[in-house]
Enzyme design. Structure first.
Site, PDB file in Angstrom:
ATOM      1  N   ARG A 106       1.052  -1.185   0.129  1.00 41.65           N
ATOM      2  CA  ARG A 106      -0.064  -0.084  -0.017  1.00 41.65           C
ATOM      3  C   ARG A 106       0.926   1.312   0.079  1.00 41.65           C
ATOM      4  O   ARG A 106       2.024   1.348   0.679  1.00 41.65           O
ATOM      5  CB  ARG A 106      -0.970   0.169   1.168  1.00 41.65           C
ATOM      6  CG  ARG A 106      -2.130  -1.125   1.167  1.00 41.65           C
ATOM      7  CD  ARG A 106      -3.195  -0.843   2.235  1.00 41.65           C
ATOM      8  NE  ARG A 106      -2.411  -1.515   3.639  1.00 41.65           N
ATOM      9  CZ  ARG A 106      -1.981  -0.561   4.441  1.00 41.65           C
ATOM     10  NH1 ARG A 106      -1.810   0.866   4.191  1.00 41.65           N
ATOM     11  NH2 ARG A 106      -1.368  -0.925   5.604  1.00 41.65           N
ATOM     12  N   TYR A 245      -1.356  -3.384  -6.971  1.00 43.02           N
ATOM     13  CA  TYR A 245      -1.366  -4.216  -5.764  1.00 43.02           C
ATOM     14  C   TYR A 245      -2.640  -4.308  -4.892  1.00 43.02           C
ATOM     15  O   TYR A 245      -3.177  -3.079  -4.894  1.00 43.02           O
ATOM     16  CB  TYR A 245      -0.207  -3.446  -4.772  1.00 43.02           C
ATOM     17  CG  TYR A 245      -0.307  -4.173  -3.273  1.00 43.02           C
ATOM     18  CD1 TYR A 245       0.083  -5.261  -3.088  1.00 43.02           C
ATOM     19  CD2 TYR A 245      -0.970  -3.064  -2.329  1.00 43.02           C
ATOM     20  CE1 TYR A 245       0.055  -5.988  -1.772  1.00 43.02           C
ATOM     21  CE2 TYR A 245      -0.771  -3.710  -1.143  1.00 43.02           C
ATOM     22  CZ  TYR A 245      -0.443  -5.309  -1.070  1.00 43.02           C
ATOM     23  OH  TYR A 245      -0.681  -5.696   0.220  1.00 43.02           O
ATOM     24  N   LYS A 254      -9.694  -1.939   1.805  1.00 44.27           N
ATOM     25  CA  LYS A 254      -9.433  -1.006   2.543  1.00 44.27           C
ATOM     26  C   LYS A 254      -9.939   0.493   2.169  1.00 44.27           C
ATOM     27  O   LYS A 254     -10.588   1.326   2.730  1.00 44.27           O
ATOM     28  CB  LYS A 254      -7.710  -0.830   2.047  1.00 44.27           C
ATOM     29  CG  LYS A 254      -7.204  -1.902   2.695  1.00 44.27           C
ATOM     30  CD  LYS A 254      -7.167  -2.315   4.435  1.00 44.27           C
ATOM     31  CE  LYS A 254      -6.474  -3.466   4.450  1.00 44.27           C
ATOM     32  NZ  LYS A 254      -6.431  -3.894   5.771  1.00 44.27           N
ATOM     33  N   HIS A 274     -11.059  -2.194  11.281  1.00 47.67           N
ATOM     34  CA  HIS A 274     -10.067  -3.152  11.077  1.00 47.67           C
ATOM     35  C   HIS A 274      -9.887  -4.082  11.822  1.00 47.67           C
ATOM     36  O   HIS A 274      -8.859  -4.213  12.699  1.00 47.67           O
ATOM     37  CB  HIS A 274      -8.646  -2.242  10.576  1.00 47.67           C
ATOM     38  CG  HIS A 274      -7.414  -2.650  10.041  1.00 47.67           C
ATOM     39  ND1 HIS A 274      -6.257  -2.548  10.228  1.00 47.67           N
ATOM     40  CD2 HIS A 274      -7.477  -3.788   9.244  1.00 47.67           C
ATOM     41  CE1 HIS A 274      -5.430  -3.068   9.407  1.00 47.67           C
ATOM     42  NE2 HIS A 274      -6.182  -4.131   8.884  1.00 47.67           N
ATOM     43  N   SER A 296      -1.608  -3.587  10.627  1.00 53.44           N
ATOM     44  CA  SER A 296      -1.406  -4.471   9.527  1.00 53.44           C
ATOM     45  C   SER A 296       0.024  -5.422   9.760  1.00 53.44           C
ATOM     46  O   SER A 296       0.881  -5.145  10.417  1.00 53.44           O
ATOM     47  CB  SER A 296      -0.915  -3.940   8.188  1.00 53.44           C
ATOM     48  OG  SER A 296      -1.969  -3.002   7.943  1.00 53.44           O
ATOM     49  N   CYS A 298       0.377  -8.088  11.909  1.00 56.37           N
ATOM     50  CA  CYS A 298       0.671  -8.195  13.315  1.00 56.37           C
ATOM     51  C   CYS A 298      -0.147  -9.842  13.624  1.00 56.37           C
ATOM     52  O   CYS A 298      -0.092  -9.863  14.828  1.00 56.37           O
ATOM     53  CB  CYS A 298       0.028  -7.367  14.365  1.00 56.37           C
ATOM     54  SG  CYS A 298       1.044  -5.949  14.405  1.00 56.37           S
ATOM     55  N   ASP A 321     -10.034  -9.622   8.604  1.00 55.23           N
ATOM     56  CA  ASP A 321      -9.395  -8.321   8.408  1.00 55.23           C
ATOM     57  C   ASP A 321     -10.378  -7.009   8.852  1.00 55.23           C
ATOM     58  O   ASP A 321      -9.875  -6.085   9.306  1.00 55.23           O
ATOM     59  CB  ASP A 321      -8.634  -8.127   7.025  1.00 55.23           C
ATOM     60  CG  ASP A 321      -7.860  -7.185   6.493  1.00 55.23           C
ATOM     61  OD1 ASP A 321      -7.275  -6.725   7.648  1.00 55.23           O
ATOM     62  OD2 ASP A 321      -7.971  -6.255   5.706  1.00 55.23           O
ATOM     63  N   ARG A 413       1.552 -12.206  -0.877  1.00 55.42           N
ATOM     64  CA  ARG A 413       0.204 -12.626  -0.286  1.00 55.42           C
ATOM     65  C   ARG A 413      -0.360 -13.770  -1.039  1.00 55.42           C
ATOM     66  O   ARG A 413      -0.108 -14.122  -1.924  1.00 55.42           O
ATOM     67  CB  ARG A 413      -0.717 -11.222  -0.712  1.00 55.42           C
ATOM     68  CG  ARG A 413      -0.169  -9.905  -0.098  1.00 55.42           C
ATOM     69  CD  ARG A 413      -0.969  -9.779   1.170  1.00 55.42           C
ATOM     70  NE  ARG A 413      -0.211  -8.463   2.061  1.00 55.42           N
ATOM     71  CZ  ARG A 413      -1.110  -7.883   3.044  1.00 55.42           C
ATOM     72  NH1 ARG A 413      -2.276  -8.479   3.150  1.00 55.42           N
ATOM     73  NH2 ARG A 413      -0.663  -6.824   3.341  1.00 55.42           N
TER      74      ARG A 413
HETATM   75  C1  OXD Z   1      -3.239  -4.406   5.650  1.00 60.38           C
HETATM   76  C2  OXD Z   1      -3.919  -5.600   4.988  1.00 60.38           C
HETATM   77  O1  OXD Z   1      -2.343  -3.914   5.134  1.00 60.38           O
HETATM   78  O2  OXD Z   1      -4.765  -6.198   5.626  1.00 60.38           O
HETATM   79  O3  OXD Z   1      -3.577  -4.200   6.771  1.00 60.38           O
HETATM   80  O4  OXD Z   1      -3.439  -5.895   3.749  1.00 60.38           O
HETATM   81 MN    MN Z   2      -5.523  -5.142   7.013  1.00 66.75          MN
END
Ligand code: OXD
Ligand code: MN
Length: 641
Positions: A106, A245, A254, A274, A296, A298, A321, A413
């Protein structure tokens, strides 16, 4: 008026009472017969025509969401070199994409909230005035789809027909994005039919920004050095340029489900968060639901797919998410996962750490920027303890364990349907949502933040959420390891002023208190390290022990010891039986150094100051309560010294 301005007469954002049909029982399938041309909603048609005039694609394809269509798109992507089909005997119907090296995460610096007033975007967002943004975007989008196909992607966020579900239409010139949207959302005719019946919808325009001249050979991953991810929260509109991406281009995720949805949620009285969602079942067979916000990368997907190590406990997945929370007709806090798939970080997902995720990825998966094995399967750091002897790395180059660089990109991913997870809960797509018993906040902190701590009440929980901080990971561009405040794990995702967002949470708590049982709020930190830099807590399946303690709290079967940060488990009440955890490590997991606490309070004060007068007074009170608790701790220490 420019081509970027939405004509007022066809404003797709209708009043919230224009609801789609009532749900017809459990999950409604996302595929439905394609709508005839005459049945397509006129405002969507007008939107498509307007964007086609601007971007001048060669063709327009209305996506129906069928399996046949997906198959054709995947074949087309293989022929274009964007996807490589993996060995079907090992990883059936799965593909590998290698992105352009400059398009791997991102781009927060290029992400904008374009509200009329700068103060409505707030200090944590990049702001640009809507007219200025439109003026910058117009030349970029002019002719940007030349030589390409414009795909019209209708989608639903949430089970089709649920009152919590919201709809959108993304126009994109990337077939990779279309197949990704097909996994991540309920995409196609069923969503379009709801829009035709009057559901509001959010328009989203996406172009990779790589027009093709006639006869020009395409590249496998078209994108542009110039990138914009622009949100217009008042108009409820999204424009994304230059990136394919997922986090920049799958606009349902998002951009819509967090940034635009958070603005909708503020206006309509709900929360777009989130957060992962899990269903926990105790050995007694009692069911609880928890929502958890982590910055993100974690370990959200790991917690969402947790296999507890303690006997009798199960955790099932509802979402990994994003969660949309609302107060249900019964007055309870209810949540849905608006997504239909997982776009998870591959590295660190392994047989020993998250077997469920590995099993989820058995087939029907698109991998992006992982490494390719000689046998035509994929690999990434952490999948197995020992790496294969030879690989093709994420850049397409030969790799061996001695290469001295990761084989998979740290933000590589997988994109896979949620229902493919063996851990998926039967209620994951219940149109009514699930009742939330607890909310968890977490971050990645080497020190200070204890393994688990419970908030005193909702408002203290809001303070916890507002002050989450974490060491930065690779999910966004930036310096990995640097500590940053990431309130509610929403720093890059709140679509309006974060201080107003805090106020909305406080206000939501007042409404909850009036109508129902308020969920308990906890904070966790799986990432605490000792002085030698070793993780103190084993994490992964053992995190189930912390969940178990939370359930004991919900049932009033466990007590807390008060600390300046909140309530921690009474000694002996966190189940560590059978764990190889030395006493001193357990103590260290909950140890709070008074100087560090003071430094933390100072840091929070500096952070809060960035919001000026907009910061809700309640959060200032919470900070001064924290300071007095730290003072009391210091006094006790000096009298006992
Ligand atoms: C983030 C994702 O960046 O879920 O939080 O991709
Ligand atoms: Mn996320």
């Amino acid at each position: 008026m420019t081509l970027l301005d939405r004509p007022r007469t066809t404003a797709p954002h209708r009043t919230p009472d224009a609801r789609p049909e009532a749900p017809t029982g459990a999950a409604t399938p996302s595929s439905a017969p394609a709508l005839l041309e005459a049945e397509r909603p006129a405002d969507v048609v007008a939107f498509v025509e307007r964007i086609a005039r601007l971007t001048t694609p060669d063709q327009i394809h209305w996506v129906d969401g069928s399996t046949r269509e997906r198959h054709a798109l995947l074949q087309q992507l293989v022929a274009a070199g964007t996807l490589t089909q993996l060995n079907p005997d090992i990883r059936p119907y799965s593909f590998l994409a290698r992105s352009d090296e400059r398009d791997v995460a991102r781009v927060e610096e290029r992400t904008f909230i374009c509200s009329e007033r700068e103060e409505d975007a707030g200090p944590t967002n990049n702001w640009m005035a809507p007219e200025q943004m439109r003026a910058e975007l117009e030349p970029l989008f002019t002719g940007s789809m030349r030589g390409r196909t414009l795909y019209v992607v209708p989608f639903a966020m949430g089970p089709i027909g649920s009152t919590m579900t919201r709809y959108g239409v993304q126009l994109t010139d990337s077939p990779y994005v279309v197949v990704s949207m097909g996994t991540m959302t309920r995409m196609g005719s069923a969503a379009l039919a709801q829009i035709a019946r009057g559901a509001s919808w959010v328009p989203a325009v996406h172009s990779v920004g790589a027009p093709l001249e006639s006869g020009q050979q395409d590249v496998p991953w078209p994108c542009n050095e110039t990138k914009y991810i622009a949100h217009f929260p008042q108009e409820r509109e999204i424009w994304s340029y230059g990136s394919a991406y997922g986090g920049n281009a799958i606009l349902a995720k998002k951009a819509f489900a967090l940034r635009i949805a958070s603005a909708m949620a503020r206006d309509e009285g709900w929360l777009a968060e989130h957060m992962l969602l899990i269903k926990v079942t105790s050995p007694a067979g009692k069911v609880y639901h928890m929502a958890a916000a982590f910055p993100s990368a974690c370990g959200k997907t790991n917690l969402a797919m947790l296999t507890p190590t303690t006997p009798g406990w199960t955790v099932e997945t509802i979402g990994d998410d994003i969660a949309w929370l609302h107060i249900g007709k019964d007055g309870r806090l209810r949540a849905i996962n608006p997504e239909a798939g997982f776009f998870g970080v591959a590295p660190g997902t392994g047989l020993s750490t998250n077997r469920t995720a590995v099993d989820t990825l058995w087939g029907n998966t698109i991998f992006t920027n992982v490494a390719l094995r000689e046998d035509g399967d994929v690999w990434w750091e952490g999948l197995t303890d020992t790496p294969p002897a030879r690989l093709i790395d994420w850049r397409g180059e030969e790799w061996t364990p001695d290469s001295g660089r990761p084989a998979a990109h740290p933000n590589s991913r997988f994109t896979v349907a949620a229902h493919q997870a063996p851990s998926i809960a039967d209620t994951w797509d219940d149109p009514e949502g699930v009742v939330i018993d607890a909310i968890i906040f977490g971050g990645r902190r080497r020190a200070l933040a204890p393994l688990v701590v419970e908030a005193r009440d909702w408002d203290h929980g809001v303070f916890m959420g507002a002050t989450i901080s974490s060491e930065q990971t690779a999910a966004a561009e930036g310096t990995v390891g640097q500590l940053r405040r990431d309130p509610f794990a929403m720093l890059p995702f709140a679509g309006y002023n974060m201080a107003d967002y805090f106020a909305h949470w406080l206000d939501f708590g007042k409404r909850l208190r009036r109508s129902a049982r308020v969920p308990r709020v906890f904070q966790v930190n799986w990432f605490r390290k000792n002085a030698d830099g070793k993780f103190l807590w084993p994490g992964f399946g053992e995190n189930g022990r912390v969940i178990e303690w939370m359930v004991a709290r919900l049932e009033s079967e466990a007590c807390v010891d008060e600390t300046p940060l909140g309530g921690i488990p009474r000694p002996g009440e966190l189940n560590v039986a059978g764990l190889d955890l030395p006493e001193e490590d357990l103590a260290e997991l909950f140890h709070m150094d008074t100087d560090e606490l003071e430094a933390e309070a100072d840091d929070v004060e500096r952070f809060f100051a960035t919001f000026g007068d907009k910061l809700p007074a309640e959060l200032r009170h919470q900070l001064s309560h924290l300071r007095s608790r730290i003072r009391a701790k210091r006094e006790t220490e000096s009298t006992t010294a």
